[in-house]
Design an enzyme around this catalytic site. Structure first.
Site, PDB file in Angstrom:
ATOM      1  N   SER A   8      39.183  42.465  41.809  1.00  0.00           N
ATOM      2  CA  SER A   8      40.180  42.294  42.859  1.00  0.00           C
ATOM      3  C   SER A   8      40.094  43.454  43.843  1.00  0.00           C
ATOM      4  CB  SER A   8      41.589  42.232  42.262  1.00  0.00           C
ATOM      5  OG  SER A   8      42.517  42.327  43.320  1.00  0.00           O
ATOM      6  N   HIS A  33      37.262  38.906  43.782  1.00  0.00           N
ATOM      7  CA  HIS A  33      38.559  38.232  43.801  1.00  0.00           C
ATOM      8  C   HIS A  33      39.299  38.665  45.065  1.00  0.00           C
ATOM      9  CE1 HIS A  33      42.000  36.281  41.774  1.00  0.00           C
ATOM     10  NE2 HIS A  33      42.736  37.267  42.265  1.00  0.00           N
ATOM     11  N   ASP A  35      42.615  38.325  47.191  1.00  0.00           N
ATOM     12  CA  ASP A  35      44.029  37.965  47.086  1.00  0.00           C
ATOM     13  C   ASP A  35      44.660  37.784  48.459  1.00  0.00           C
ATOM     14  OD1 ASP A  35      44.700  38.096  44.221  1.00  0.00           O
ATOM     15  OD2 ASP A  35      44.088  40.193  44.382  1.00  0.00           O
ATOM     16  N   MET A  37      48.047  36.984  50.486  1.00  0.00           N
ATOM     17  CA  MET A  37      49.506  36.965  50.327  1.00  0.00           C
ATOM     18  C   MET A  37      50.160  36.817  51.689  1.00  0.00           C
ATOM     19  SD  MET A  37      49.894  40.168  47.770  1.00  0.00           S
ATOM     20  CE  MET A  37      48.826  40.394  46.349  1.00  0.00           C
ATOM     21  N   HIS A  66      42.172  33.732  45.880  1.00  0.00           N
ATOM     22  CA  HIS A  66      43.456  33.448  45.215  1.00  0.00           C
ATOM     23  C   HIS A  66      44.534  33.385  46.289  1.00  0.00           C
ATOM     24  CE1 HIS A  66      46.732  35.132  42.242  1.00  0.00           C
ATOM     25  NE2 HIS A  66      46.961  33.885  42.593  1.00  0.00           N
ATOM     26  N   MET A  68      48.073  33.168  47.450  1.00  0.00           N
ATOM     27  CA  MET A  68      49.487  33.315  47.096  1.00  0.00           C
ATOM     28  C   MET A  68      50.280  33.056  48.369  1.00  0.00           C
ATOM     29  SD  MET A  68      49.027  36.612  44.656  1.00  0.00           S
ATOM     30  CE  MET A  68      47.427  36.971  45.376  1.00  0.00           C
ATOM     31  N   MET A 137      48.493  33.673  35.376  1.00  0.00           N
ATOM     32  CA  MET A 137      48.898  35.004  35.844  1.00  0.00           C
ATOM     33  C   MET A 137      49.487  35.802  34.678  1.00  0.00           C
ATOM     34  SD  MET A 137      48.144  35.252  39.079  1.00  0.00           S
ATOM     35  CE  MET A 137      48.872  36.883  39.315  1.00  0.00           C
ATOM     36  N   GLY A 142      51.802  39.417  43.476  1.00  0.00           N
ATOM     37  CA  GLY A 142      52.308  40.179  44.618  1.00  0.00           C
ATOM     38  C   GLY A 142      51.723  41.576  44.756  1.00  0.00           C
ATOM     39  N   PHE A 143      51.412  42.211  43.623  1.00  0.00           N
ATOM     40  CA  PHE A 143      50.949  43.598  43.691  1.00  0.00           C
ATOM     41  C   PHE A 143      49.897  43.887  42.629  1.00  0.00           C
ATOM     42  CE2 PHE A 143      55.253  43.281  45.221  1.00  0.00           C
ATOM     43  CZ  PHE A 143      55.206  43.972  46.429  1.00  0.00           C
ATOM     44  N   GLY A 145      48.129  46.756  40.037  1.00  0.00           N
ATOM     45  CA  GLY A 145      48.615  47.896  39.262  1.00  0.00           C
ATOM     46  C   GLY A 145      49.860  47.664  38.427  1.00  0.00           C
ATOM     47  N   ASP A 175      44.787  37.133  35.438  1.00  0.00           N
ATOM     48  CA  ASP A 175      44.890  38.041  36.583  1.00  0.00           C
ATOM     49  C   ASP A 175      46.161  38.872  36.457  1.00  0.00           C
ATOM     50  OD1 ASP A 175      44.814  39.218  39.090  1.00  0.00           O
ATOM     51  OD2 ASP A 175      45.153  37.352  40.204  1.00  0.00           O
ATOM     52  N   GLY A 176      45.975  40.194  36.380  1.00  0.00           N
ATOM     53  CA  GLY A 176      47.117  41.100  36.338  1.00  0.00           C
ATOM     54  C   GLY A 176      47.104  41.974  35.095  1.00  0.00           C
ATOM     55  N   GLY A 177      46.924  43.294  35.325  1.00  0.00           N
ATOM     56  CA  GLY A 177      46.995  44.243  34.212  1.00  0.00           C
ATOM     57  C   GLY A 177      45.847  44.142  33.228  1.00  0.00           C
ATOM     58  N   SER A 198      42.905  47.480  39.639  1.00  0.00           N
ATOM     59  CA  SER A 198      43.071  48.929  39.526  1.00  0.00           C
ATOM     60  C   SER A 198      42.210  49.537  38.423  1.00  0.00           C
ATOM     61  CB  SER A 198      44.542  49.290  39.337  1.00  0.00           C
ATOM     62  OG  SER A 198      45.140  48.444  38.404  1.00  0.00           O
TER      63      SER A 198
HETATM   64  C1  DX5 Z   1      48.386  40.288  41.900  1.00  0.00           C
HETATM   65  C2  DX5 Z   1      46.988  39.910  42.285  1.00  0.00           C
HETATM   66  C3  DX5 Z   1      45.942  40.525  41.437  1.00  0.00           C
HETATM   67  C4  DX5 Z   1      45.893  42.029  41.466  1.00  0.00           C
HETATM   68  C5  DX5 Z   1      45.349  42.478  40.133  1.00  0.00           C
HETATM   69  O1  DX5 Z   1      49.275  39.499  42.586  1.00  0.00           O
HETATM   70  O2  DX5 Z   1      46.838  38.493  42.208  1.00  0.00           O
HETATM   71  O3  DX5 Z   1      44.669  39.965  41.677  1.00  0.00           O
HETATM   72  O4  DX5 Z   1      45.123  42.576  42.490  1.00  0.00           O
HETATM   73  O5  DX5 Z   1      45.386  43.860  40.079  1.00  0.00           O
HETATM   74  P1  DX5 Z   1      45.419  44.680  38.720  1.00  0.00           P
HETATM   75  O6  DX5 Z   1      44.148  44.387  37.986  1.00  0.00           O
HETATM   76  O7  DX5 Z   1      45.524  46.081  39.183  1.00  0.00           O
HETATM   77  O8  DX5 Z   1      46.626  44.211  37.950  1.00  0.00           O
HETATM   78 ZN    ZN Z   2      44.821  37.600  42.232  1.00  0.00          ZN
END
Ligand code: DX5
Ligand code: ZN
Length: 217
Positions: A8, A33, A35, A37, A66, A68, A137, A142-143, A145, A175-177, A198
């Site tokens: 990402s 990836h 993103d 938004m 992706h 959003m 997800m 949205g973010f 990290g 996706d996420g963490g 991240s």
């Molecule tokens: C969150 C995004 C993710 C995000 C993942 O809304 O869809 O793709 O960038 O970032 P990390 O891997 O840092 O959670």
């Molecule tokens: Zn994503």
């Protein structure tokens, strides 16, 4: 089993995007990836069509988009023309899911459908036969990290439904963490495309970090 890492770029050095992309190419990342938004579907605004078009001119890596955004149906053609290889939209968006699928079928893009953490697996079951990938997800979108939320049960029930109904080819993305600690959890539940932002961009040695995400479990 295939294991793919989709980086990402939300967590990359955006002002030096070209060199960040070269780094991904050199360090065994499989997909980019991207993103998108819109500030309405999620409380953040990122980047969109013109940036994707520039990226696709500069790399052969698979572009995993992706969306959003509130009304993905409106923008399918534009993201396709900008070079997307996969377009993933949210089942919770305001567009009619079947209509978005039909629009995607008019393109060469692979079809992905995403579910937020509070959306049950059953909501995507009717569409699994039309999709190449389901994105589960593991944070609220949205973010970058944020901390990982364990969605193992949802991953398992989607995998089970797909296998039972003859859709063994379906990919499950998370996706996420995602990092070296959470990757084994999602992979043993049945996910094979790992989005990571991240963790990868903070790593001192990106190739090693990618390797850890794919390590034998
Ligand atoms: C969150 C995004 C993710 C995000 C993942 O809304 O869809 O793709 O960038 O970032 P990390 O891997 O840092 O959670
Ligand atoms: Zn994503």
């Amino acid at each position: 089993m295939i294991d793919l890492v989709s980086a990402s770029i939300l967590s990359s050095d955006l002002l030096n995007l070209e060199s960040e992309i070269r780094k991904l190419e050199k360090n065994n990342v499989d997909w980019i990836h991207f993103d998108v938004m819109d500030g309405v579907f999620v409380p953040n605004i990122s980047y969109g069509i013109p940036v994707l078009a520039q990226i696709s001119k500069k790399t052969d890596l698979f572009l995993d988009v992706h969306l959003m955004i509130t009304d993905p149906l409106k923008y399918i053609t534009q993201f396709d023309e900008a070079g997307a290889d996969m377009i993933t939209f949210h089942v919770e968006s305001a567009s009619d899911t079947m209509e978005v699928i039909r629009a995607l079928k008019q393109t060469e893009c692979h079809i992905g459908i995403a579910v937020k953490p509070n959306t049950p697996a059953e909501d995507v079951f009717p569409y699994i036969g039309y999709a190449d990938m389901i994105l589960v997800m593991t944070v609220e979108p949205g973010f970058g990290g944020q901390s990982f939320m364990d969605m193992s049960d949802k991953i398992r029930s989607i995998r089970e439904y797909a296998d039972k109904n003859g859709y063994e080819e379906l990919l499950i993305q998370v996706d996420g963490g995602i990092d070296d600690k959470t990757a084994p959890i999602v992979r043993s539940a049945g996910a094979e495309v790992l989005v990571s932002g991240s963790y990868l961009f903070k790593a001192e040695n990106m190739a090693e970090a990618v390797g850890k995400l794919k390590e034998e479990i």
